[in-house]
Every structure is written in structure tokens, then in C-alpha cells.
Design a protein around this motif. Sequence first.
Motif, PDB file in Angstrom:
ATOM      1  N   GLU A  49      47.177  50.306  73.048  1.00  0.00           N
ATOM      2  CA  GLU A  49      47.356  49.951  71.635  1.00  0.00           C
ATOM      3  C   GLU A  49      47.976  48.569  71.482  1.00  0.00           C
ATOM      4  O   GLU A  49      47.541  47.777  70.633  1.00  0.00           O
ATOM      5  CB  GLU A  49      48.198  50.988  70.894  1.00  0.00           C
ATOM      6  CG  GLU A  49      48.318  50.653  69.419  1.00  0.00           C
ATOM      7  CD  GLU A  49      49.020  51.710  68.597  1.00  0.00           C
ATOM      8  OE1 GLU A  49      49.590  51.331  67.549  1.00  0.00           O
ATOM      9  OE2 GLU A  49      49.001  52.895  68.965  1.00  0.00           O
ATOM     10  N   PRO A  67      48.632  51.201  60.754  1.00  0.00           N
ATOM     11  CA  PRO A  67      48.515  52.278  61.746  1.00  0.00           C
ATOM     12  C   PRO A  67      47.085  52.309  62.306  1.00  0.00           C
ATOM     13  O   PRO A  67      46.119  52.039  61.598  1.00  0.00           O
ATOM     14  CB  PRO A  67      48.805  53.554  60.961  1.00  0.00           C
ATOM     15  CG  PRO A  67      49.185  53.151  59.590  1.00  0.00           C
ATOM     16  CD  PRO A  67      48.929  51.703  59.419  1.00  0.00           C
ATOM     17  N   LEU A  68      46.980  52.651  63.585  1.00  0.00           N
ATOM     18  CA  LEU A  68      45.686  52.735  64.250  1.00  0.00           C
ATOM     19  C   LEU A  68      45.373  54.194  64.579  1.00  0.00           C
ATOM     20  O   LEU A  68      46.271  54.957  64.928  1.00  0.00           O
ATOM     21  CB  LEU A  68      45.677  51.920  65.542  1.00  0.00           C
ATOM     22  CG  LEU A  68      45.972  50.436  65.425  1.00  0.00           C
ATOM     23  CD1 LEU A  68      45.939  49.784  66.811  1.00  0.00           C
ATOM     24  CD2 LEU A  68      44.984  49.755  64.494  1.00  0.00           C
ATOM     25  N   THR A  69      44.093  54.545  64.484  1.00  0.00           N
ATOM     26  CA  THR A  69      43.635  55.883  64.846  1.00  0.00           C
ATOM     27  C   THR A  69      42.849  55.794  66.144  1.00  0.00           C
ATOM     28  O   THR A  69      41.863  55.046  66.211  1.00  0.00           O
ATOM     29  CB  THR A  69      42.728  56.463  63.733  1.00  0.00           C
ATOM     30  OG1 THR A  69      43.446  56.443  62.498  1.00  0.00           O
ATOM     31  CG2 THR A  69      42.294  57.875  64.064  1.00  0.00           C
ATOM     32  N   PRO A  70      43.242  56.531  67.184  1.00  0.00           N
ATOM     33  CA  PRO A  70      42.515  56.467  68.458  1.00  0.00           C
ATOM     34  C   PRO A  70      41.088  56.989  68.330  1.00  0.00           C
ATOM     35  O   PRO A  70      40.839  58.000  67.680  1.00  0.00           O
ATOM     36  CB  PRO A  70      43.327  57.375  69.386  1.00  0.00           C
ATOM     37  CG  PRO A  70      44.635  57.593  68.715  1.00  0.00           C
ATOM     38  CD  PRO A  70      44.399  57.413  67.237  1.00  0.00           C
ATOM     39  N   LEU A  71      40.150  56.286  68.970  1.00  0.00           N
ATOM     40  CA  LEU A  71      38.749  56.703  69.021  1.00  0.00           C
ATOM     41  C   LEU A  71      38.319  57.069  70.443  1.00  0.00           C
ATOM     42  O   LEU A  71      37.168  57.397  70.669  1.00  0.00           O
ATOM     43  CB  LEU A  71      37.833  55.588  68.495  1.00  0.00           C
ATOM     44  CG  LEU A  71      37.919  55.278  67.016  1.00  0.00           C
ATOM     45  CD1 LEU A  71      37.049  54.083  66.669  1.00  0.00           C
ATOM     46  CD2 LEU A  71      37.517  56.492  66.179  1.00  0.00           C
ATOM     47  N   PHE A  85      40.444  51.819  68.927  1.00  0.00           N
ATOM     48  CA  PHE A  85      41.217  52.351  67.813  1.00  0.00           C
ATOM     49  C   PHE A  85      40.514  51.924  66.531  1.00  0.00           C
ATOM     50  O   PHE A  85      39.816  50.914  66.513  1.00  0.00           O
ATOM     51  CB  PHE A  85      42.641  51.782  67.824  1.00  0.00           C
ATOM     52  CG  PHE A  85      43.389  52.094  69.086  1.00  0.00           C
ATOM     53  CD1 PHE A  85      44.167  53.232  69.177  1.00  0.00           C
ATOM     54  CD2 PHE A  85      43.297  51.254  70.181  1.00  0.00           C
ATOM     55  CE1 PHE A  85      44.851  53.533  70.349  1.00  0.00           C
ATOM     56  CE2 PHE A  85      43.983  51.534  71.354  1.00  0.00           C
ATOM     57  CZ  PHE A  85      44.752  52.681  71.445  1.00  0.00           C
ATOM     58  N   ALA A  87      40.927  51.082  62.268  1.00  0.00           N
ATOM     59  CA  ALA A  87      41.852  50.715  61.193  1.00  0.00           C
ATOM     60  C   ALA A  87      41.037  50.321  59.968  1.00  0.00           C
ATOM     61  O   ALA A  87      40.091  49.544  60.075  1.00  0.00           O
ATOM     62  CB  ALA A  87      42.746  49.561  61.616  1.00  0.00           C
ATOM     63  N   GLU A  88      41.427  50.869  58.823  1.00  0.00           N
ATOM     64  CA  GLU A  88      40.753  50.494  57.576  1.00  0.00           C
ATOM     65  C   GLU A  88      41.432  49.262  57.002  1.00  0.00           C
ATOM     66  O   GLU A  88      42.637  49.271  56.734  1.00  0.00           O
ATOM     67  CB  GLU A  88      40.800  51.637  56.570  1.00  0.00           C
ATOM     68  CG  GLU A  88      40.030  51.327  55.301  1.00  0.00           C
ATOM     69  CD  GLU A  88      39.960  52.495  54.331  1.00  0.00           C
ATOM     70  OE1 GLU A  88      39.348  52.306  53.256  1.00  0.00           O
ATOM     71  OE2 GLU A  88      40.506  53.573  54.625  1.00  0.00           O
ATOM     72  N   LEU A 147      35.105  60.444  62.164  1.00  0.00           N
ATOM     73  CA  LEU A 147      36.490  60.290  61.712  1.00  0.00           C
ATOM     74  C   LEU A 147      36.563  60.144  60.189  1.00  0.00           C
ATOM     75  O   LEU A 147      37.403  60.743  59.537  1.00  0.00           O
ATOM     76  CB  LEU A 147      37.127  59.070  62.377  1.00  0.00           C
ATOM     77  CG  LEU A 147      38.520  58.693  61.905  1.00  0.00           C
ATOM     78  CD1 LEU A 147      39.537  59.693  62.430  1.00  0.00           C
ATOM     79  CD2 LEU A 147      38.875  57.280  62.345  1.00  0.00           C
TER      80      LEU A 147
END
Length: 150
Positions: A49, A67-71, A85, A87-88, A147
Amino acid sequence: MPSKSAGIIAYRKRGNIEVLLVHPGGPFWRNKDLGAWSIPKGEYTDDAEIAARREFAEELGQELSLPLTPLGQVRQRGGKLVTAFAAELDLDVRSIRSNTFEMEWPPRSGKRQAFPEVDRAEWFTLDAAQEKINAGQRPLLDRLKLLIGR
């Protein structure tokens, strides 16, 4: 042991979902398009990250504190493992400022030239991104779709 890269898939919602992809700079990539684009990413040996955030900043000139969402991870054809990761966010691609690298160009000329790591960035719909992105990274787009529920 394969090399490891980490990166961020930035996405935005504008009717359709769009993802931000980057085109590599330098003379070898100048005339390549389909399959040449990538998520902003770079090699790491420590924390994925932290590396993803660092590479986003280096390739686009934008610090990312969201914040980052793991992919998860994918393996590209050459064996490189890419951890991604999501991110919007929205970013004006005309404002990117990439780091540069130096190489001998033209080959065997003895001259060194500087080139941007990324020569451009663009927003693509998920369908268009499937064609543009490196084939090994396509599963990341599928994971992003799951997601965000599209």
C-alpha cells in the motif's frame, strides 16, 4: 523470485464507471496503444500500500490520502506480481506531472536522454479499459466491477 509491483486503480462514476490508466513514456512505447496502458504502479520490496501510494504520486504528481480498497494480486505474462488497490476519485489528466528516467537514446549513440515514466493518463470506460490495459491486469478491472456492483 518474481518482481512485485503495487498500484492503484482510480475510478470515478460519470453515468458509466471510468478508470484512470497511464501510458508508459519513452521511445519503446511511443507507437503502442492497445495492451500498453497500465494502472499507475511500481516495484516494491516492503509494504504494497505504501508503494502504491508512492508510485501514484511519482507517476501522476498527485499525493493520494484517500482510503484504499484491496483488489488482490495478478501475475503478468513476464511473471511480475501486481498488487492493486482501488480508490474513488476524480483527477484532471491535463495536470499530471510524471517523474522522469534517463536512458541511452538512440541506442549505442552514447547520448543520454530523459523521458517521463508516464507520457499521458486518460479516463476510460471499463469496456474501453479492457482493450487498452496490459492483458495481465485485466482481472483487476473485473474485480473492480464486482467491488462497485456494476
